[in-house]
Structure formats: C-alpha cells, structure tokens
Design a protein around this motif. Structure first.
Motif, PDB file in Angstrom:
ATOM      1  N   LEU A   1       0.801   8.229   4.395  1.00 25.38           N
ATOM      2  CA  LEU A   1      -0.347   7.382   4.737  1.00 25.38           C
ATOM      3  C   LEU A   1      -1.073   7.951   5.950  1.00 25.38           C
ATOM      4  N   VAL A   2      -0.321   8.314   6.978  1.00 25.63           N
ATOM      5  CA  VAL A   2      -0.933   8.885   8.189  1.00 25.63           C
ATOM      6  C   VAL A   2      -1.639  10.188   7.854  1.00 25.63           C
ATOM      7  N   ALA A   3      -1.025  11.021   7.023  1.00 27.26           N
ATOM      8  CA  ALA A   3      -1.658  12.282   6.619  1.00 27.26           C
ATOM      9  C   ALA A   3      -2.980  12.012   5.911  1.00 27.26           C
ATOM     10  N   ALA A   4      -3.023  10.980   5.075  1.00 28.39           N
ATOM     11  CA  ALA A   4      -4.272  10.635   4.385  1.00 28.39           C
ATOM     12  C   ALA A   4      -5.337  10.181   5.388  1.00 28.39           C
ATOM     13  N   LEU A   5      -4.913   9.439   6.404  1.00 22.88           N
ATOM     14  CA  LEU A   5      -5.868   8.993   7.426  1.00 22.88           C
ATOM     15  C   LEU A   5      -6.395  10.162   8.246  1.00 22.88           C
ATOM     16  N   LEU A   6      -5.571  11.181   8.413  1.00 26.84           N
ATOM     17  CA  LEU A   6      -5.959  12.335   9.224  1.00 26.84           C
ATOM     18  C   LEU A   6      -6.659  13.427   8.420  1.00 26.84           C
ATOM     19  N   ASP A   7      -6.827  13.220   7.132  1.00 28.91           N
ATOM     20  CA  ASP A   7      -7.478  14.194   6.258  1.00 28.91           C
ATOM     21  C   ASP A   7      -8.870  14.512   6.786  1.00 28.91           C
TER      22      ASP A   7
ATOM     23  N   LEU B   1       0.834  -1.199   0.000  1.00 31.34           N
ATOM     24  CA  LEU B   1       0.000   0.000   0.000  1.00 31.34           C
ATOM     25  C   LEU B   1       0.868   1.248   0.000  1.00 31.34           C
ATOM     26  N   LEU B   2       1.882   1.265   0.857  1.00 24.47           N
ATOM     27  CA  LEU B   2       2.786   2.414   0.935  1.00 24.47           C
ATOM     28  C   LEU B   2       3.492   2.669  -0.395  1.00 24.47           C
ATOM     29  N   SER B   3       4.018   1.601  -0.984  1.00 24.60           N
ATOM     30  CA  SER B   3       4.763   1.805  -2.235  1.00 24.60           C
ATOM     31  C   SER B   3       3.850   2.164  -3.398  1.00 24.60           C
ATOM     32  N   THR B   4       2.623   1.645  -3.393  1.00 27.27           N
ATOM     33  CA  THR B   4       1.711   1.902  -4.502  1.00 27.27           C
ATOM     34  C   THR B   4       1.084   3.293  -4.449  1.00 27.27           C
ATOM     35  N   PHE B   5       0.672   3.728  -3.252  1.00 26.63           N
ATOM     36  CA  PHE B   5      -0.104   4.972  -3.162  1.00 26.63           C
ATOM     37  C   PHE B   5       0.579   6.121  -2.420  1.00 26.63           C
ATOM     38  N   PHE B   6       1.638   5.820  -1.666  1.00 25.70           N
ATOM     39  CA  PHE B   6       2.212   6.857  -0.801  1.00 25.70           C
ATOM     40  C   PHE B   6       3.718   7.015  -0.939  1.00 25.70           C
TER      41      PHE B   6
ATOM     42  N   SER C   1     -12.073  13.397   4.768  1.00 26.74           N
ATOM     43  CA  SER C   1     -12.496  11.994   4.763  1.00 26.74           C
ATOM     44  C   SER C   1     -13.125  11.583   6.094  1.00 26.74           C
ATOM     45  N   GLU C   2     -12.760  12.291   7.165  1.00 18.78           N
ATOM     46  CA  GLU C   2     -13.300  12.017   8.499  1.00 18.78           C
ATOM     47  C   GLU C   2     -13.331  10.526   8.813  1.00 18.78           C
ATOM     48  N   GLN C   3     -12.223   9.849   8.551  1.00 22.25           N
ATOM     49  CA  GLN C   3     -12.168   8.413   8.765  1.00 22.25           C
ATOM     50  C   GLN C   3     -11.846   8.029  10.203  1.00 22.25           C
TER      51      GLN C   3
ATOM     52  N   ILE D   1      -7.478   8.779  16.996  1.00 18.45           N
ATOM     53  CA  ILE D   1      -6.317   9.657  16.844  1.00 18.45           C
ATOM     54  C   ILE D   1      -5.497   9.662  18.127  1.00 18.45           C
ATOM     55  N   SER D   2      -6.177   9.677  19.250  1.00 14.83           N
ATOM     56  CA  SER D   2      -5.495   9.623  20.545  1.00 14.83           C
ATOM     57  C   SER D   2      -4.701   8.324  20.701  1.00 14.83           C
TER      58      SER D   2
END
Length: 126
Positions: A97-103, A85-90, A106-108, A114-115
């Motif tokens: 990857l973490v930045a995408a999760l914290l976007d 996943l890291l090599s393909t998209f990030f 997307s409110e994922q 997060i804590s």
C-alpha cells in the motif's frame, strides 16, 4: 462474523457514514441535504436502514423523526476499511500500500506528506 466484517460499504453508504461522523448525528433529511447529487428522501431512508442492518448506525426517536448515530466509533471503522483495502488490493501487506502511495507516476503525495510519513515510521520504530 462481526459487524465490521459483514461487507464493504457502497460509495453512498460511505458518504452517509462520513456525514454522520461529521455531524455526530443526523436525520434522514439532514443526510440528504449533505449528500452530493442527493437521491430521493426515500432512497436515503432505505440506505440508512441498510446501514442499520449492517450495524453501522443506530437510531433513536426525536419527536416524530428518527435520528441516526454511528454504532461504531470512527477509528474502528477506519481500521476496518484499511484492513479491507489491504486484503482486497495489496495481499494484506501494508508495504505494498505504501509503495502504491509513493508511486512516482501517480504523484499522489507531496514532499511534506512523505516527510510526515517518515516521521510516523521513525516514531513507530522507537
């Protein structure tokens, strides 16, 4: 090239691996019964053969049926999937990857999730 680097798994192959990890071992029939919107029995058998060729599962015989088990432990498979996943998209960068999760759009992740991530990072730093 090791078996984890032979290529990504299809959606169905990942579903089958999840089932086998969850059950510990499974026959083709058990896999079929646990799949969402299951394909035919012969399609399930073909997918299991494909997974065996990728060295993701191995089989043994129990009476007249094959019983499939994971050939790789779940932790190694998970690490490989994340690496892929890291090599393909990030660009191979975990921080992307973490930045995408914290976007925010997307409110994922919830505040508690997060804590938990913060605690994991702090523990890694110590």
């Amino acid at each position: 090239m090791n078996r984890l680097e032979q290529g990504q798994l299809s959606r169905r192959e990942r579903q089958i691996m999840d089932i086998i990890y969850r059950l510990g071992q499974a026959s083709a029939k058990q896999v079929q019964e646990n799949l969402p919107d299951p394909p035919s029995y012969s399609a399930v058998r073909a997918l299991l053969v494909t997974l065996e060729n990728k060295e993701m599962v191995k089989h043994g015989k129990e009476s007249r049926r094959y019983i499939y088990k994971a050939a790789i432990n779940e932790k190694k498979a998970r690490k490989s999937a994340i690496k892929n996943l890291l090599s393909t998209f990030f660009d191979g960068k975990p921080q992307k990857l973490v930045a995408a999760l914290l976007d925010e759009e997307s409110e994922q992740l919830s505040a508690s999730e997060i804590s938990e991530i913060r605690k994991l990072v702090e523990n890694k730093e110590d």
